[in-house]
Design a protein around this motif. Sequence first.
Motif: not given
Length: 136
Positions: A24-53
């Motif tokens: 939660m202390k990361l810069a906004p972009g990195e925080r959003e990416v890391a949060t998606i990884v933590y929510q999904l428990g594991g994913c690819t860059a493409k899976e993250i890309q489609v979930r970004l705001a």
Amino acid sequence: MTLFQSLTIEPGPSFSDAPPALVMKLAPGEREVATIVYQLGGCTAKEIQVRLAKPLANATVRSMLRRLVGKGIITQRPKGTYRTFVYLPAVTNEYVRQQALMRLAQDHFEGSLPTMVATLVQLLDRKDFPNERRSH
């Protein structure tokens, strides 16, 4: 060697909690990416890309992921035969709590976890300390 020095704690597999405060202390972009990884428990860059705001190029997402791996926030593992990586959470809340307790023992109890625990038990048993443990 103290108990503290001989103890090594590895991050556990449980990622069901909210992301650690470290994320939660990361810069906004990195925080959003890391949060998606933590929510999904594991994913690819493409899976993250489609979930970004906000839409980002795949190369930008992968660049952020490399930085997060470098910071120890996430880990990566190869998937399949096409240089695809799965990104996984690297730090659990339990791991952060354990590290904080180990740091407390090192800083204030000469690295002795048993001494620290004994002190905590004494504190909990004090009559002027409110807690649920006492039933008198």
